[in-house]
Design a protein around this motif. Structure first.
Motif, PDB file in Angstrom:
ATOM      1  N   LEU A 106      64.351 -14.287  31.349  1.00  8.53           N
ATOM      2  CA  LEU A 106      64.308 -13.269  32.486  1.00  8.53           C
ATOM      3  C   LEU A 106      62.826 -12.518  32.802  1.00  8.53           C
ATOM      4  N   GLU A 107      62.413 -11.916  31.521  1.00  8.86           N
ATOM      5  CA  GLU A 107      61.091 -11.321  31.644  1.00  8.86           C
ATOM      6  C   GLU A 107      60.099 -12.145  31.991  1.00  8.86           C
ATOM      7  N   TRP A 110      66.630  -4.682  28.883  1.00  6.00           N
ATOM      8  CA  TRP A 110      66.116  -5.275  29.767  1.00  6.00           C
ATOM      9  C   TRP A 110      66.345  -4.999  31.301  1.00  6.00           C
ATOM     10  N   ALA A 111      67.657  -4.876  31.582  1.00  3.37           N
ATOM     11  CA  ALA A 111      68.121  -4.590  32.681  1.00  3.37           C
ATOM     12  C   ALA A 111      67.702  -3.271  33.154  1.00  3.37           C
ATOM     13  N   VAL A 112      67.972  -2.232  32.354  1.00  4.74           N
ATOM     14  CA  VAL A 112      67.483  -0.949  32.766  1.00  4.74           C
ATOM     15  C   VAL A 112      66.057  -0.802  33.224  1.00  4.74           C
ATOM     16  N   PHE A 113      65.269  -1.533  32.455  1.00  5.39           N
ATOM     17  CA  PHE A 113      63.759  -1.472  32.540  1.00  5.39           C
ATOM     18  C   PHE A 113      63.336  -2.231  33.956  1.00  5.39           C
ATOM     19  N   ASN A 114      64.016  -3.069  34.475  1.00  5.79           N
ATOM     20  CA  ASN A 114      63.817  -3.897  35.513  1.00  5.79           C
ATOM     21  C   ASN A 114      64.546  -3.946  36.781  1.00  5.79           C
ATOM     22  N   GLY A 115      65.198  -2.741  36.857  1.00  3.61           N
ATOM     23  CA  GLY A 115      66.037  -2.542  38.200  1.00  3.61           C
ATOM     24  C   GLY A 115      67.388  -3.420  38.237  1.00  3.61           C
ATOM     25  N   TRP A 116      67.963  -3.632  37.364  1.00  2.27           N
ATOM     26  CA  TRP A 116      69.219  -4.252  37.451  1.00  2.27           C
ATOM     27  C   TRP A 116      70.364  -3.509  36.805  1.00  2.27           C
ATOM     28  N   LYS A 117      71.513  -3.474  37.210  1.00  2.00           N
ATOM     29  CA  LYS A 117      72.460  -2.805  36.662  1.00  2.00           C
ATOM     30  C   LYS A 117      73.612  -3.718  36.061  1.00  2.00           C
ATOM     31  N   GLY A 166      69.930  -2.789  41.167  1.00  2.00           N
ATOM     32  CA  GLY A 166      70.417  -1.391  41.280  1.00  2.00           C
ATOM     33  C   GLY A 166      69.842  -0.549  40.085  1.00  2.00           C
ATOM     34  N   LEU A 167      69.477   0.650  39.972  1.00  2.00           N
ATOM     35  CA  LEU A 167      69.195   1.300  39.009  1.00  2.00           C
ATOM     36  C   LEU A 167      70.307   1.780  37.993  1.00  2.00           C
TER      37      LEU A 167
END
Ligand code: SAM
Length: 225
Positions: free
Chosen positions: A102-103, A129-136, A158-159
């Motif tokens: 993903l990264e 990874w989700a938190v740092f990249n705008g996914w919830k 989402g944040l």
């Protein structure tokens, strides 16, 4: 027959989605989604020649070559803008590998509205990874098949912010506390105790001390839940 593990992944795919299944191996998941009529188009991405050949063969055998495009590519680079892919699935790998896919493929995520992952281990790396990249995380499932325990995480844009417990155990899973969830973490605790025992007599270097502290605090955190 598709495994319950991959059926669980399939259940989070939206009707009519355009799916890119990354690390598709035999392309079982996209074939199933097409055959059940849930979707009409998919990409099956593979980085290795053997699995790529298996995917090609299987798609051909199922008569789905017009609907499933199999591509030999690294991670999300199997996706082309013209595919209009909106959903990514990545299953059957470690969480660290999934997060790195993903990264490395971040530039491919603009048109993507949903990512469904099934990490075999270390799902916490994906949550971070989700938190740092705008996914919830919008849903989580845990299941047991052939005595192995799997987690399926669905993410949308989402944040989000999760505390240490939610990152490790999963924000939804740790509320639900299912029987399988309890079993998974009881197994982990047994494993961590084994680690503690194995370093019990080791020389007290900084590294050993740090490891002991880390393992003990994880055990405590899980026990609390
Ligand atoms: N997704 C299938 C499943 O869940 O049953 C196959 C899982 S298999 C254990 C993992 C597959 O991911 C292998 O076929 C491997 O070649 C592929 N893979 C690993 N890294 C990859 C990458 N960076 N890009 C595409 N495929 C990758």
């Amino acid at each position: 027959r598709l495994s319950n593990r991959l059926k669980a992944v399939a259940s989070f795919v939206g009707e009519g989605a355009v799916v890119a299944d990354i690390g598709s191996d035999h392309a079982y998941l996209p074939c199933y989604l097409l055959k059940t009529g849930k979707i009409n188009r998919a990409i099956a991405g593979e980085v290795a020649n053997g699995p790529y050949d298996s995917a090609m063969k299987n798609v051909l055998k199922e008569g789905l070559s017009d609907s499933i495009t199999v591509r030999l590519a690294d991670g999300l680079f199997a996706i082309k803008e013209t595919d209009l892919v909106d959903t990514i699935t990545i299953a059957g790998m470690g969480g660290t590998l999934i997060a790195s896919i993903l990264e490395n493929g971040k530039t491919q995520l603009d048109s993507i509205t949903r990512i469904i992952v099934q990490p075999n281990i270390q799902s916490s790396v994906i949550r971070k990874w989700a938190v740092f990249n705008g996914w919830k995380i919008v849903s989580e499932q845990i299941l047991k098949e052939d005595d192995k325990i799997y987690e399926v995480l669905t993410m949308e844009k989402g944040l989000s912010s999760y505390d240490e417990t939610e990152i490790l155990l999963g924000p939804f899973l740790c509320l639900e506390k299912s029987v399988v969830f309890r079993e998974k973490w009881e197994r982990e605790i047994v494993e961590w105790h084994r680690v503690l025992l194995s370093i019990e007599d080791a020389e007290e270097t900084d590294l050993v001390r740090k490891k002991k502290k880390q393992v003990k605090s994880q055990i405590e955190l899980v026990r609390k839940v």
